[in-house]
Design a protein around this motif. Structure first.
Motif, PDB file in Angstrom:
ATOM      1  N   GLU A 163      23.451  -2.169  -5.520  1.00 57.37           N
ATOM      2  CA  GLU A 163      23.741  -2.794  -4.506  1.00 57.37           C
ATOM      3  C   GLU A 163      23.681  -1.083  -3.434  1.00 57.37           C
ATOM      4  O   GLU A 163      24.629  -0.771  -2.895  1.00 57.37           O
ATOM      5  CB  GLU A 163      25.017  -3.513  -3.911  1.00 57.37           C
ATOM      6  CG  GLU A 163      24.881  -4.004  -2.175  1.00 57.37           C
ATOM      7  CD  GLU A 163      23.804  -5.369  -2.056  1.00 57.37           C
ATOM      8  OE1 GLU A 163      23.070  -5.817  -2.724  1.00 57.37           O
ATOM      9  OE2 GLU A 163      23.427  -4.807  -0.894  1.00 57.37           O
TER      10      GLU A 163
ATOM     11  N   LEU B 200      21.923 -11.714   1.089  1.00 53.07           N
ATOM     12  CA  LEU B 200      22.092 -13.012   2.171  1.00 53.07           C
ATOM     13  C   LEU B 200      23.234 -14.331   2.683  1.00 53.07           C
ATOM     14  O   LEU B 200      22.785 -14.579   3.574  1.00 53.07           O
ATOM     15  CB  LEU B 200      19.829 -13.893   2.444  1.00 53.07           C
ATOM     16  CG  LEU B 200      19.427 -12.310   2.398  1.00 53.07           C
ATOM     17  CD1 LEU B 200      18.158 -13.434   2.456  1.00 53.07           C
ATOM     18  CD2 LEU B 200      19.218 -12.262   4.200  1.00 53.07           C
TER      19      LEU B 200
ATOM     20  N   GLY C 287      22.881 -13.524   5.950  1.00 52.25           N
ATOM     21  CA  GLY C 287      21.817 -13.948   6.537  1.00 52.25           C
ATOM     22  C   GLY C 287      22.114 -15.629   6.668  1.00 52.25           C
ATOM     23  O   GLY C 287      21.726 -15.914   7.572  1.00 52.25           O
TER      24      GLY C 287
ATOM     25  N   HIS D 121      28.377 -21.904   8.979  1.00 53.22           N
ATOM     26  CA  HIS D 121      27.485 -22.047   7.604  1.00 53.22           C
ATOM     27  C   HIS D 121      28.736 -22.125   6.398  1.00 53.22           C
ATOM     28  O   HIS D 121      28.983 -21.468   5.090  1.00 53.22           O
ATOM     29  CB  HIS D 121      26.681 -21.965   7.558  1.00 53.22           C
ATOM     30  CG  HIS D 121      25.542 -23.362   7.854  1.00 53.22           C
ATOM     31  ND1 HIS D 121      24.070 -22.648   7.946  1.00 53.22           N
ATOM     32  CD2 HIS D 121      25.935 -23.917   8.655  1.00 53.22           C
ATOM     33  CE1 HIS D 121      23.246 -24.046   8.571  1.00 53.22           C
ATOM     34  NE2 HIS D 121      24.334 -25.134   9.237  1.00 53.22           N
TER      35      HIS D 121
ATOM     36  N   GLU E 199      20.800 -29.678   7.596  1.00 52.11           N
ATOM     37  CA  GLU E 199      20.139 -28.735   8.722  1.00 52.11           C
ATOM     38  C   GLU E 199      19.992 -29.072  10.123  1.00 52.11           C
ATOM     39  O   GLU E 199      20.702 -29.138  10.582  1.00 52.11           O
ATOM     40  CB  GLU E 199      19.094 -27.544   8.129  1.00 52.11           C
ATOM     41  CG  GLU E 199      20.094 -26.166   7.140  1.00 52.11           C
ATOM     42  CD  GLU E 199      20.148 -25.657   7.624  1.00 52.11           C
ATOM     43  OE1 GLU E 199      20.289 -24.944   8.330  1.00 52.11           O
ATOM     44  OE2 GLU E 199      21.963 -24.831   8.062  1.00 52.11           O
TER      45      GLU E 199
ATOM     46  N   TYR F 201      10.789 -15.023   6.094  1.00 51.10           N
ATOM     47  CA  TYR F 201      10.671 -13.394   5.571  1.00 51.10           C
ATOM     48  C   TYR F 201       9.688 -12.772   4.880  1.00 51.10           C
ATOM     49  O   TYR F 201       8.961 -13.229   4.226  1.00 51.10           O
ATOM     50  CB  TYR F 201      12.290 -13.541   4.897  1.00 51.10           C
ATOM     51  CG  TYR F 201      14.079 -13.325   5.907  1.00 51.10           C
ATOM     52  CD1 TYR F 201      13.729 -14.214   7.053  1.00 51.10           C
ATOM     53  CD2 TYR F 201      14.368 -12.155   5.989  1.00 51.10           C
ATOM     54  CE1 TYR F 201      14.630 -14.701   8.087  1.00 51.10           C
ATOM     55  CE2 TYR F 201      15.913 -12.635   6.271  1.00 51.10           C
ATOM     56  CZ  TYR F 201      15.873 -13.616   7.911  1.00 51.10           C
ATOM     57  OH  TYR F 201      17.271 -13.139   8.244  1.00 51.10           O
TER      58      TYR F 201
ATOM     59  N   LEU G  62      16.583 -22.203  -1.815  1.00 48.18           N
ATOM     60  CA  LEU G  62      18.023 -22.165  -1.455  1.00 48.18           C
ATOM     61  C   LEU G  62      18.500 -21.245  -2.710  1.00 48.18           C
ATOM     62  O   LEU G  62      17.879 -20.707  -3.562  1.00 48.18           O
ATOM     63  CB  LEU G  62      19.010 -23.477  -1.615  1.00 48.18           C
ATOM     64  CG  LEU G  62      17.986 -24.342  -0.159  1.00 48.18           C
ATOM     65  CD1 LEU G  62      19.089 -25.669   0.196  1.00 48.18           C
ATOM     66  CD2 LEU G  62      18.606 -23.864   0.666  1.00 48.18           C
TER      67      LEU G  62
ATOM     68  N   THR H 152      17.680 -19.930  -6.932  1.00 52.32           N
ATOM     69  CA  THR H 152      17.490 -18.130  -7.418  1.00 52.32           C
ATOM     70  C   THR H 152      18.558 -18.329  -9.138  1.00 52.32           C
ATOM     71  O   THR H 152      18.354 -17.439  -9.906  1.00 52.32           O
ATOM     72  CB  THR H 152      18.240 -17.319  -6.306  1.00 52.32           C
ATOM     73  OG1 THR H 152      19.885 -17.616  -6.260  1.00 52.32           O
ATOM     74  CG2 THR H 152      17.963 -16.838  -5.438  1.00 52.32           C
TER      75      THR H 152
HETATM   76  C1  LIG Z   1      17.793 -16.604   7.962  1.00 56.90           C
HETATM   77  C2  LIG Z   1      18.564 -17.179   6.543  1.00 56.90           C
HETATM   78  C3  LIG Z   1      19.890 -18.092   5.714  1.00 56.90           C
HETATM   79  C4  LIG Z   1      19.720 -18.581   5.041  1.00 56.90           C
HETATM   80  N1  LIG Z   1      21.178 -19.926   5.210  1.00 56.90           N
HETATM   81  C5  LIG Z   1      21.029 -20.401   3.711  1.00 56.90           C
HETATM   82  C6  LIG Z   1      21.965 -21.298   3.567  1.00 56.90           C
HETATM   83  O1  LIG Z   1      22.500 -21.943   4.173  1.00 56.90           O
HETATM   84  N2  LIG Z   1      21.822 -22.329   2.369  1.00 56.90           N
HETATM   85  C7  LIG Z   1      21.403 -21.496   1.031  1.00 56.90           C
HETATM   86  O2  LIG Z   1      21.243 -22.076   0.009  1.00 56.90           O
HETATM   87  N3  LIG Z   1      19.712 -20.692   1.631  1.00 56.90           N
HETATM   88  C8  LIG Z   1      19.963 -20.135   2.933  1.00 56.90           C
HETATM   89  N4  LIG Z   1      18.947 -19.327   2.486  1.00 56.90           N
HETATM   90  C9  LIG Z   1      18.240 -18.516   1.381  1.00 56.90           C
HETATM   91  C10 LIG Z   1      19.107 -18.121   0.400  1.00 56.90           C
HETATM   92  O3  LIG Z   1      20.212 -16.799   1.207  1.00 56.90           O
HETATM   93  C11 LIG Z   1      18.286 -16.948  -0.483  1.00 56.90           C
HETATM   94  O4  LIG Z   1      17.846 -17.918  -1.584  1.00 56.90           O
HETATM   95  C12 LIG Z   1      18.788 -16.130  -1.564  1.00 56.90           C
HETATM   96  O5  LIG Z   1      19.806 -15.152  -0.311  1.00 56.90           O
HETATM   97  C13 LIG Z   1      17.685 -15.407  -1.906  1.00 56.90           C
HETATM   98  O6  LIG Z   1      18.833 -14.429  -2.770  1.00 56.90           O
HETATM   99  P1  LIG Z   1      18.216 -13.206  -3.503  1.00 56.90           P
HETATM  100  O7  LIG Z   1      19.847 -12.400  -4.044  1.00 56.90           O
HETATM  101  O8  LIG Z   1      16.850 -12.579  -4.329  1.00 56.90           O
HETATM  102  O9  LIG Z   1      18.061 -12.496  -2.176  1.00 56.90           O
HETATM  103  P2  LIG Z   1      18.763 -11.549  -0.807  1.00 56.90           P
HETATM  104  O10 LIG Z   1      20.087 -12.436  -0.611  1.00 56.90           O
HETATM  105  O11 LIG Z   1      18.172 -10.951  -0.192  1.00 56.90           O
HETATM  106  O12 LIG Z   1      19.766 -10.243  -2.119  1.00 56.90           O
HETATM  107  C14 LIG Z   1      19.433  -9.005  -2.354  1.00 56.90           C
HETATM  108  C15 LIG Z   1      20.515  -7.808  -2.561  1.00 56.90           C
HETATM  109  O13 LIG Z   1      20.000  -6.679  -2.643  1.00 56.90           O
HETATM  110  C16 LIG Z   1      20.132  -6.000  -2.458  1.00 56.90           C
HETATM  111  N5  LIG Z   1      18.848  -4.731  -2.212  1.00 56.90           N
HETATM  112  C17 LIG Z   1      17.372  -4.892  -0.963  1.00 56.90           C
HETATM  113  N6  LIG Z   1      16.754  -3.660  -1.995  1.00 56.90           N
HETATM  114  C18 LIG Z   1      17.959  -2.792  -2.008  1.00 56.90           C
HETATM  115  C19 LIG Z   1      18.119  -1.688  -2.636  1.00 56.90           C
HETATM  116  N7  LIG Z   1      16.594  -0.676  -2.332  1.00 56.90           N
HETATM  117  N8  LIG Z   1      18.554  -1.090  -3.572  1.00 56.90           N
HETATM  118  C20 LIG Z   1      19.934  -1.904  -4.113  1.00 56.90           C
HETATM  119  N9  LIG Z   1      20.285  -2.758  -3.408  1.00 56.90           N
HETATM  120  C21 LIG Z   1      18.986  -3.502  -2.961  1.00 56.90           C
HETATM  121  C22 LIG Z   1      20.120  -6.356  -0.480  1.00 56.90           C
HETATM  122  O14 LIG Z   1      21.006  -5.411   0.254  1.00 56.90           O
HETATM  123  C23 LIG Z   1      20.379  -7.339  -1.211  1.00 56.90           C
HETATM  124  O15 LIG Z   1      22.005  -7.876  -1.232  1.00 56.90           O
HETATM  125  C24 LIG Z   1      18.577 -18.686   3.739  1.00 56.90           C
HETATM  126  C25 LIG Z   1      18.290 -17.523   4.247  1.00 56.90           C
HETATM  127  C26 LIG Z   1      17.768 -16.900   5.408  1.00 56.90           C
HETATM  128  C27 LIG Z   1      17.086 -16.115   5.331  1.00 56.90           C
END
Ligand SMILES: Cc1cc2nc3c(=O)[nH]c(=O)nc-3n(C[C@H](O)[C@H](O)[C@H](O)COP(=O)(O)OP(=O)(O)OC[C@H]3O[C@@H](n4cnc5c(N)ncnc54)[C@H](O)[C@@H]3O)c2cc1C
Length: 473
Positions: free
Chosen positions: A53, A61, A65, A70, A223, A334, A387, A391
């Motif tokens: 990470e 996020l 995020g 919340h 929401e 995004y 959401l 994932t």
């Molecule tokens: C503003 C916002 C609000 C949201 N609110 C909600 C909500 O209330 N309820 C809900 O269910 N969903 C919500 N979501 C959606 C939810 O956040 C996503 O569905 C989820 O986080 C996606 O998961 P992910 O693991 O694919 O990505 P991410 O959560 O983005 O995780 C990716 C991880 O990879 C890491 N990373 C990136 N690049 C590198 C690299 N080069 N080397 C090492 N690590 C790296 C990042 O730091 C991060 O920790 C929200 C999204 C946003 C943008």
């Protein structure tokens, strides 16, 4: 830092043994990466996982995020804790793939790599004036209020009237945070600099704009309704903006969610406007046309009135409206970042893949269709929609394919679990661990305790690293 949990170093050190654990590197400890680790462990296979990470803390996020008001959603980390508590998985934080570690490095130490790097940038909106001073991307603002270490500590909140472009949940988050008072947000985990910034926020009116109608809004019902719970926010919908065509009516009939959102908006459109001090307008059928500027600064927004065309889509009417606003936030989606050494689809903002298998750049005849032992999951796999719970399904699919491909994996040069630790120690690169997260977590909770708050977030990267170290929290 040496307090690594080693699952079974003896077995792993036998790099040629068929019954050593399958060594998997997962890049990105957001929900997608953590669910992938969970799916690997639940497969019943003998696995040993390192979850890398770039931030010193995990959870992607969910931490950087999801809006601070919340807490229920932020509480999902409790379930994710159970995954990271398992001995087969190690967290290696503060390591940026592409800078601190390369694909070649990973190939030396692991049988397979899963990328779950998510999305953290704003999708562009190509309208004149979008680069003016006072025009912002939602992702940057979200990163600021969620205490992300890599963004500036201050945020200009001197606009009395603000526009938010987009009708998804991120637009709602941004609009709600802008319309609430700093004191309303104080009980949350917001850091001191964010509280000070929000306390000085001058916004009295927030205008949210959608190109299409109430049946096309991407809000989720919960929401949306939550907007109305603040004692400081008067939500206002113009009855003129309630309109449906045949396709919209179909959409309402076919989706309970669409219908609930439309009903809520209708209810708000017909009620009397109350006295709450901050006005939050939800506008529909207004397509952003230009951000208006003076002396390089935002002074307004021009929208074109649209109307439904029968298919649920809209066409412009040629009638333009100018809105007196001094700041514009675009919440139009995004976007994921390019990943070093992996193919990337700039248009879709994803790594090209088939059910998680990364499609090779050169798929000419005679060449392998997929990059060997390379997978994606989460938002980098299917784009930044959906959401946290979605994932999980992504991860299950990707992991099932990884396990199916296992017989074809090449033997890594050094599959010992200690090999990566030796590599990082040799580079003298400071990294955090799962035990380090427990320390940072305890430190943040202790910061919140005197004020009766669940936690106060630590923002600075070096402070996060320090609080993660043994006995220094
Ligand atoms: C503003 C916002 C609000 C949201 N609110 C909600 C909500 O209330 N309820 C809900 O269910 N969903 C919500 N979501 C959606 C939810 O956040 C996503 O569905 C989820 O986080 C996606 O998961 P992910 O693991 O694919 O990505 P991410 O959560 O983005 O995780 C990716 C991880 O990879 C890491 N990373 C990136 N690049 C590198 C690299 N080069 N080397 C090492 N690590 C790296 C990042 O730091 C991060 O920790 C929200 C999204 C946003 C943008």
């Amino acid at each position: 830092m040496t307090d690594q949990t080693t699952a079974d170093t003896a077995a792993a050190s036998d790099t040629t043994s068929a019954d050593r654990p399958l060594r998997v590197a997962i890049m990105g400890a957001g929900p997608a990466g953590i669910y992938a680790a969970d799916a690997l462990m639940k497969s019943g296979e003998n696995v040993s996982i390192d979850l890398f990470e770039r931030m010193p803390a995990p959870f992607g996020l969910i931490r950087y995020g999801v809006a601070p008001d919340h807490p229920r959603i932020k509480g999902i980390v409790t379930a994710l804790h159970k995954v990271l508590d398992k001995p087969q998985v190690r967290l290696l934080g503060n390591i940026d793939y592409g800078t601190d570690i390369t694909l070649d490095d990973l190939r030396r130490f692991y049988d397979a790599v899963i990328f779950s790097t998510g999305a953290n940038a704003d999708r562009a909106l190509k309208i004149p004036g979008i680069d003016l001073d006072g025009s912002y991307g939602a992702a940057d603002f979200v990163s600021w209020y969620d205490g992300h270490p890599d963004v500036p500590r201050t945020w200009p909140l001197d606009a009395e009237k603000v526009a938010v472009l987009g009708v998804g949940n991120v637009a709602l988050d941004v609009a709600r945070v802008l319309a609430k008072t700093g004191d309303e947000l104080l009980p949350t985990e917001i850091p001191a600099n964010v509280y000070e910034g929000l306390k000085a926020n001058k916004a009295l009116e927030v205008h949210v704009f959608g190109r299409r109608g109430p049946a096309q809004a991407k809000f989720t019902p919960l929401e949306l309704r939550e907007l109305d719970h603040s004692p400081n926010i008067e939500v206002i919908v113009d009855p003129e903006d309630i309109d449906y065509d045949a396709a919209s009516e179909d959409a309402r009939r076919n989706s309970k969610q669409v219908d609930m959102v439309a009903n809520t908006l209708q209810d708000w459109a017909i009620r009397d406007v109350g006295e709450r001090p901050h006005k939050l307008f939800l506008h529909f059928f207004e397509s952003p046309h230009e951000v208006l500027g003076d002396d390089g600064k935002v002074v307004g927004l021009r929208t074109e009135r649209t109307q439904l065309d029968g298919t649920g889509n809209v066409k412009g009417t040629g009638k333009f409206n100018d809105w007196d606003v001094q700041a514009v936030y675009r919440a139009v989606g995004y976007l994921s970042q390019n990943i070093s050494k992996l193919p990337f689809d700039d248009q879709a903002g994803v790594v090209p893949n088939e059910a998680g298998r990364v499609v090779a750049d050169d798929t000419a005849e005679g060449k392998a269709r997929f990059m060997p032992a390379t997978y994606v999951t989460g938002w980098i796999k299917r784009g930044p929609v959906g959401l946290i719970g979605h994932t999980k399904g992504d991860a299950n699919e990707t992991v099932a394919n990884l396990l199916e491909d296992r017989p074809a994996f090449a033997q890594p040069e050094d599959a010992r679990e200690d090999a990566i630790i030796e590599f990082l120690e040799e580079k003298n690169h400071p990294y955090t661990t799962w035990q380090g997260w427990y320390r940072l977590d305890a430190h943040e909770r202790a910061l919140g305790e005197p004020e009766g708050r669940e936690r106060v977030k630590v923002v600075e990267r070096h402070d996060m690293l320090k609080a993660s170290e043994p006995d220094k929290a």
